[in-house]
Enzyme design. Structure first.
Site, PDB file in Angstrom:
ATOM      1  N   GLY A  13      73.528  39.796  29.895  1.00  0.00           N
ATOM      2  CA  GLY A  13      73.170  38.679  30.750  1.00  0.00           C
ATOM      3  C   GLY A  13      71.667  38.546  30.894  1.00  0.00           C
ATOM      4  N   GLY A  15      68.801  36.208  33.393  1.00  0.00           N
ATOM      5  CA  GLY A  15      68.525  35.194  34.391  1.00  0.00           C
ATOM      6  C   GLY A  15      67.072  34.790  34.349  1.00  0.00           C
ATOM      7  N   LYS A  19      67.026  40.783  33.313  1.00  0.00           N
ATOM      8  CA  LYS A  19      67.884  40.968  32.154  1.00  0.00           C
ATOM      9  C   LYS A  19      68.888  42.060  32.509  1.00  0.00           C
ATOM     10  CE  LYS A  19      65.908  40.722  28.126  1.00  0.00           C
ATOM     11  NZ  LYS A  19      65.138  40.996  26.893  1.00  0.00           N
ATOM     12  N   VAL A  20      70.149  41.869  32.098  1.00  0.00           N
ATOM     13  CA  VAL A  20      71.203  42.826  32.434  1.00  0.00           C
ATOM     14  C   VAL A  20      71.751  43.454  31.160  1.00  0.00           C
ATOM     15  CG1 VAL A  20      73.399  43.187  33.630  1.00  0.00           C
ATOM     16  CG2 VAL A  20      71.799  41.443  34.461  1.00  0.00           C
ATOM     17  N   LYS A  34      70.324  46.340  35.686  1.00  0.00           N
ATOM     18  CA  LYS A  34      69.564  45.107  35.885  1.00  0.00           C
ATOM     19  C   LYS A  34      68.090  45.443  36.006  1.00  0.00           C
ATOM     20  CE  LYS A  34      69.449  40.917  38.722  1.00  0.00           C
ATOM     21  NZ  LYS A  34      70.107  40.179  39.818  1.00  0.00           N
ATOM     22  N   ASP A 139      71.643  31.002  46.204  1.00  0.00           N
ATOM     23  CA  ASP A 139      71.737  30.705  44.768  1.00  0.00           C
ATOM     24  C   ASP A 139      73.190  30.818  44.305  1.00  0.00           C
ATOM     25  OD1 ASP A 139      70.805  29.881  42.313  1.00  0.00           O
ATOM     26  OD2 ASP A 139      70.132  31.865  41.667  1.00  0.00           O
TER      27      ASP A 139
END
Length: 326
Positions: A13, A15, A19-20, A34, A139
């Site tokens: 992932g 965002g 970064k994940v 994360k 969010d």
């Protein structure tokens, strides 16, 4: 390898700021790591503040079953890349095996009402818990709604949360994603305040609409310009996907109960939106679920997962998400 404890497998992932990674512990357990994105060039203090804020929020909120769990973190860690060590700041999170709900909606369209109803209840219940402790998420979006191995909801990305307990629910902190953002937040000017919980309700309303229809809300489609802050429509992958999944006039096909709920949540006047307690009291959400609803949800989402995997393989398209793997 991070801190001689976590073996990095792959990126699962990304965002706006982080970064994940999927990682394995020394005992072989899967976790999500994360870390702040290096390409954003945040200062060390700014990166540390973002991670610490989320870590602290997760410690306070992780008691809820539909909020992602924190396993730990290190703001002075070490990662070894190509036999060279570098400093790294990171949080260790529960691994949500099936990734973001947005992936399923993007590839296979909106969910049938009864399946979506369980998800919406789980999300709303988690948001109620956040609000009850004096915080706002700020969010809420499908990309921040993850699915565990049984396809249950896990609300994630708590780094955007803000404390509003001593501010009567208001804040000047402008956070969020434009397509999901309440109109008063999108138009916020310097030194202005807004009702953070009401802004969450609007974002949740967009999320519900998208989950049910596969599209972002359109002003004319939702009862005679009831919504004044319309956003772009989702683009389908190709004609085949559109024929298989996309419904014409999707909003008009929904039950009157859920249409009323969405309309009220997306009211342009923040003071006229229901609070999260009232959302959970709407008749559409208080109606009992069938005894086998969890099995129905699992079967439906597992079918959609297989469709996505097969579709991407046949079209040689990247999944872009390790969490969709078996």
């Amino acid at each position: 390898m991070i801190d001689s404890e976590f073996e990095i497998s792959k990126v699962i992932g990304m965002g706006g700021s982080s970064k994940v990674f999927l990682a394995h512990t020394s005992e072989g357990h899967k976790v999500a790591i994360k870390a702040i994105r290096r390409d954003k060039k945040y200062t060390k203090s700014a990166a540390s503040a973002m991670l610490k804020r989320e870590y602290e929020m997760l410690q306070k909120l992780e008691a809820h079953p539909n909020i992602i769990k924190s396993i730990g973190g290190n703001f002075d860690g070490e990662v070894v890349l190509k036999n060279e060590s570098e400093n790294i700041m990171y949080n260790v999170l529960e691994y949500a095996q099936h990734g973001a709900l947005s992936k399923f909606v993007r590839y296979t369209g909106g969910l049938e009402e009864e399946i979506a109803r369980l998800y919406i209840y789980q999300i709303a219940d988690a948001i109620q818990y956040i609000h009850s402790l004096g915080y706002a998420h700020l969010d809420i979006k499908l990309e921040n709604i993850l699915l565990d191995k049984f396809f249950n909801i896990k609300v994630a990305d708590l780094g955007s949360c803000t404390n509003i307990a001593d501010k009567n629910g208001f804040t000047r902190v402008r956070r969020g994603t434009l397509l999901y953002m309440a109109p008063e937040v999108a138009a916020l000017k310097s030194k202005q305040e807004f009702d953070a919980r009401s802004a969450d309700i609007y974002s949740l309303g967009v999320t519900i609409y998208l989950l049910l229809t596969g599209e972002f809300p359109d002003a004319e489609e939702v009862q005679n310009s009831f919504i004044t802050c319309a956003s772009e429509r989702r683009e389908t992958l190709d004609t085949e996907m559109e024929e298989n999944y996309k419904m014409k006039d999707a909003f008009s096909t929904l039950s009157e109960e859920v249409k009323l709920l969405i309309q009220n949540m997306l009211h342009p006047d923040a003071s006229k939106r229901p609070n999260i307690n009232h959302v959970l009291e709407y008749s559409w959400l208080t109606r009992p679920f069938s005894s086998d609803i969890l099995e129905e949800v699992y079967n439906e989402m597992n079918y959609r997962k297989k469709y996505i995997v097969d579709y991407c393989k046949s079209h040689k398209a990247p999944l872009g998400q390790a969490a969709l793997e078996s």
